[in-house]
Structures are given as structure tokens and as C-alpha cells.
Design a protein around this motif. Structure first.
Motif, PDB file in Angstrom:
ATOM      1  N   GLY A  55       0.791  -1.228   0.000  1.00  9.74           N
ATOM      2  CA  GLY A  55       0.000   0.000   0.000  1.00  9.74           C
ATOM      3  C   GLY A  55       0.818   1.270   0.000  1.00  9.74           C
ATOM      4  N   CYS A  56       2.148   1.151   0.049  1.00  6.44           N
ATOM      5  CA  CYS A  56       2.978   2.356   0.124  1.00  6.44           C
ATOM      6  C   CYS A  56       2.925   3.178  -1.160  1.00  6.44           C
ATOM      7  CB  CYS A  56       4.420   1.981   0.445  1.00  6.44           C
ATOM      8  SG  CYS A  56       4.642   1.284   2.099  1.00  6.44           S
ATOM      9  N   SER A  57       2.595   2.533  -2.265  1.00  7.66           N
ATOM     10  CA  SER A  57       2.535   3.268  -3.529  1.00  7.66           C
ATOM     11  C   SER A  57       1.419   4.298  -3.536  1.00  7.66           C
ATOM     12  CB  SER A  57       2.340   2.296  -4.700  1.00  7.66           C
ATOM     13  OG  SER A  57       1.132   1.565  -4.538  1.00  7.66           O
ATOM     14  N   SER A  58       0.448   4.155  -2.627  1.00  2.99           N
ATOM     15  CA  SER A  58      -0.651   5.115  -2.587  1.00  2.99           C
ATOM     16  C   SER A  58      -0.356   6.317  -1.687  1.00  2.99           C
ATOM     17  CB  SER A  58      -1.934   4.423  -2.098  1.00  2.99           C
ATOM     18  OG  SER A  58      -1.771   3.930  -0.785  1.00  2.99           O
ATOM     19  N   LEU A  59       0.782   6.311  -1.001  1.00  7.93           N
ATOM     20  CA  LEU A  59       1.158   7.483  -0.218  1.00  7.93           C
ATOM     21  C   LEU A  59       1.443   8.646  -1.158  1.00  7.93           C
ATOM     22  CD1 LEU A  59       3.704   6.080   2.426  1.00  7.93           C
ATOM     23  CD2 LEU A  59       1.311   6.693   2.805  1.00  7.93           C
ATOM     24  N   PRO A  60       1.062   9.867  -0.786  1.00  6.18           N
ATOM     25  CA  PRO A  60       1.425  11.011  -1.618  1.00  6.18           C
ATOM     26  C   PRO A  60       2.938  11.057  -1.807  1.00  6.18           C
ATOM     27  CG  PRO A  60      -0.166  11.658   0.062  1.00  6.18           C
ATOM     28  CD  PRO A  60       0.261  10.253   0.396  1.00  6.18           C
ATOM     29  N   LYS A  61       3.370  11.421  -2.995  1.00  4.49           N
ATOM     30  CA  LYS A  61       4.806  11.482  -3.269  1.00  4.49           C
ATOM     31  C   LYS A  61       5.426  12.766  -2.731  1.00  4.49           C
ATOM     32  CE  LYS A  61       4.492   7.615  -5.517  1.00  4.49           C
ATOM     33  NZ  LYS A  61       3.045   7.386  -5.373  1.00  4.49           N
ATOM     34  N   THR A  62       4.630  13.825  -2.655  1.00  2.00           N
ATOM     35  CA  THR A  62       5.120  15.100  -2.148  1.00  2.00           C
ATOM     36  C   THR A  62       4.063  15.723  -1.252  1.00  2.00           C
ATOM     37  OG1 THR A  62       4.238  16.341  -4.036  1.00  2.00           O
ATOM     38  CG2 THR A  62       6.496  15.522  -4.235  1.00  2.00           C
ATOM     39  N   GLY A  63       4.467  16.688  -0.457  1.00  4.09           N
ATOM     40  CA  GLY A  63       3.525  17.443   0.361  1.00  4.09           C
ATOM     41  C   GLY A  63       2.976  16.640   1.521  1.00  4.09           C
ATOM     42  N   ALA A  64       1.881  17.140   2.103  1.00  2.21           N
ATOM     43  CA  ALA A  64       1.284  16.506   3.279  1.00  2.21           C
ATOM     44  C   ALA A  64       0.946  15.051   2.985  1.00  2.21           C
ATOM     45  CB  ALA A  64       0.026  17.263   3.693  1.00  2.21           C
ATOM     46  N   GLY A  65       1.275  14.177   3.913  1.00  3.65           N
ATOM     47  CA  GLY A  65       0.991  12.764   3.755  1.00  3.65           C
ATOM     48  C   GLY A  65       2.109  11.974   3.120  1.00  3.65           C
ATOM     49  N   SER A  66       3.097  12.645   2.545  1.00  8.27           N
ATOM     50  CA  SER A  66       4.239  11.924   1.989  1.00  8.27           C
ATOM     51  C   SER A  66       5.139  11.468   3.134  1.00  8.27           C
ATOM     52  CB  SER A  66       5.025  12.817   1.037  1.00  8.27           C
ATOM     53  OG  SER A  66       5.635  13.893   1.741  1.00  8.27           O
ATOM     54  N   ALA A  67       5.944  10.439   2.897  1.00  9.15           N
ATOM     55  CA  ALA A  67       6.807   9.912   3.949  1.00  9.15           C
ATOM     56  C   ALA A  67       7.772  10.966   4.453  1.00  9.15           C
ATOM     57  CB  ALA A  67       7.560   8.687   3.434  1.00  9.15           C
ATOM     58  N   ALA A  68       8.276  11.802   3.566  1.00  7.43           N
ATOM     59  CA  ALA A  68       9.243  12.821   3.975  1.00  7.43           C
ATOM     60  C   ALA A  68       8.626  13.840   4.917  1.00  7.43           C
ATOM     61  CB  ALA A  68       9.814  13.523   2.739  1.00  7.43           C
ATOM     62  N   VAL A  69       7.396  14.252   4.633  1.00 10.38           N
ATOM     63  CA  VAL A  69       6.732  15.237   5.488  1.00 10.38           C
ATOM     64  C   VAL A  69       6.291  14.600   6.801  1.00 10.38           C
ATOM     65  CG1 VAL A  69       4.709  16.721   5.714  1.00 10.38           C
ATOM     66  CG2 VAL A  69       6.037  16.737   3.598  1.00 10.38           C
TER      67      VAL A  69
END
Length: 206
Positions: A55-69
Motif C-alpha cells: 500500500g505504500c505506492s498510494s502514499l502522496p509522493k510530495t507534500g502533506a501525507g508523503s513519507a518525507a513530510v
């Protein structure tokens, strides 16, 4: 008064209906970018940060909700930005648990996705939302009072904030919680917690 598993299941199923889906408006503004997951040979998604699961592919790639943020935010703020967790965030706020979770250190959240909550009937979700005591108990059962690493998942047993135990099992990038909930995306770091997205709402023992 302790509820039976049947009673708690009925209560839990009754809650999401009573939480407005407009809780997405609680999401904090955030700006960051992370690399998109690359598929692993097994067909699941992995990243260099150790985040794993189909399910990680459905995480936003950028912005709020992305792993980095999410890695830079306390756990509730991080969850608020993740579109898969809007129902959970609504329940956490309703149960007045946000401050407890955000001020705790090195906890682990097994976070039911929106799809997990929607497996419950509307009457179950409504009943849970209307019973703050049982809602809080159910939510606290999803929180472990320690940092749970991926290496501990194959044969894990952990004490929850609710006070009962939950277990984990599996191998590779395929793990279950209590032999019933699949981890669909795991090892997501936040500023004070590790998050594992699960596809089923967990039930504390009666």
C-alpha cells in the motif's frame, strides 16, 4: 464495565458515520518532497528509508501525507496529512487522544486505514462514535508504548496503551497483526512515532 468482544465489535462498527468526512480540512500545510517508491522483486513497494508494503505506492509522493513530510511531524499531525487516515484522525480528535499521542515518545501506531474502518457496518461505526469511552479504548489498543521495528514483527508481542497485548507475525514484507490485519504499508517514521497502516480495525480482548 468491560464489554464482550461481540459488544465491542458492534460498538466499533458504529463510528465512522458520525464523523464528518470534512475532517480532511484539519490537514496542516506542509511542503516537502520524497522519492517515489520503487517496486521490489516480490511486488511490494520499498523505499530507501525502509518504508515497505503493497500500500505504500498510494502514499502522496510530495507534500502533506508523503513519507518525507510525515517524518518531520508529530504522529497525529502526520496522520492528518495522509488521505488514507482521515477517519482515524476524526476518531482520535473525538476521543481527545491527539495530545496524548503527540506528546508520547517512541510509540508505534498500527493505524487502520479508511478502508479498514469501512469494513465495519455504518451502525457499528455510529455506535462507537457515540460511546467516547469505548472509542478511546479501541483507539488505544492500536498504540504500542514502544518503538516497534520491522525486525521485531515476525514474532512480536507488545503491550498497548489500552493495556492488553497485540501480536505480530510474518516475514519479508508480509506481516499481520493479531493474525487478522495485514500491514499494507509499514515502518513510516514520524517525529515521535512509527506508523504501520493496517487494513482491519483491531479489537482489544474482552
Amino acid at each position: 464495565m468491560a464489554l464482550s468482544r461481540t459488544s465491542l465489535t458492534t460498538a466499533i462498527a458504529a463510528a465512522a458515520v458520525a464523523i464528518p468526512l470534512s475532517i480532511g480540512g484539519l490537514a496542516p500545510a506542509a511542503h516537502a518532497q520524497t522519492s517515489s517508491p520503487s517496486p521490489s522483486p516480490s511486488g511490494t513497494s520499498t523505499t530507501s528509508s525502509g518504508v515497505f508494503g503493497p500500500g505504500c505506492s498510494s502514499l502522496p509522493k510530495t507534500g502533506a501525507g508523503s513519507a518525507a513530510v510525515m517524518a518531520k511531524q508529530k504522529v497525529v499531525a502526520a496522520a492528518t496529512g495522509n488521505p488514507q487516515l482521515s477517519i482515524l484522525v476524526g476518531y482520535v480528535n473525538r476521543a481527545k487522544l491527539a495530545n496524548t499521542l503527540d506528546t508520547s515518545k517512541d510509540i508505534t501506531l498500527f493505524a487502520p486505514t479508511n478502508a479498514a474502518w469501512q469494513k465495519l457496518s455504518s451502525s457499528q461505526r455510529t455506535a462507537l462514535a457515540n460511546n467516547p469511552t469505548q472509542l478511546k479504548k479501541a483507539l488505544e489498543y492500536h498504540v504500542v508504548k514502544q518503538h516497534v521495528t520491522k525486525a521485531e514483527l515476525p514474532n512480536g508481542s507488545f503491550t498497548t496503551l489500552e493495556g492488553s497485548k497485540l501480536t505480530t507475525s510474518g516475514s519479508g514484507t508480509s506481516f499481520k497483526v493479531n493474525k487478522s490485519a495485514d500491514i499494507v504499508c509499514g515502518n513510516i517514521p514520524t517525529a515521535n512515532a512509527t506508523v504501520y497502516l493496517v487494513d482491519t480495525v483491531l479489537m482489544p480482548p474482552s
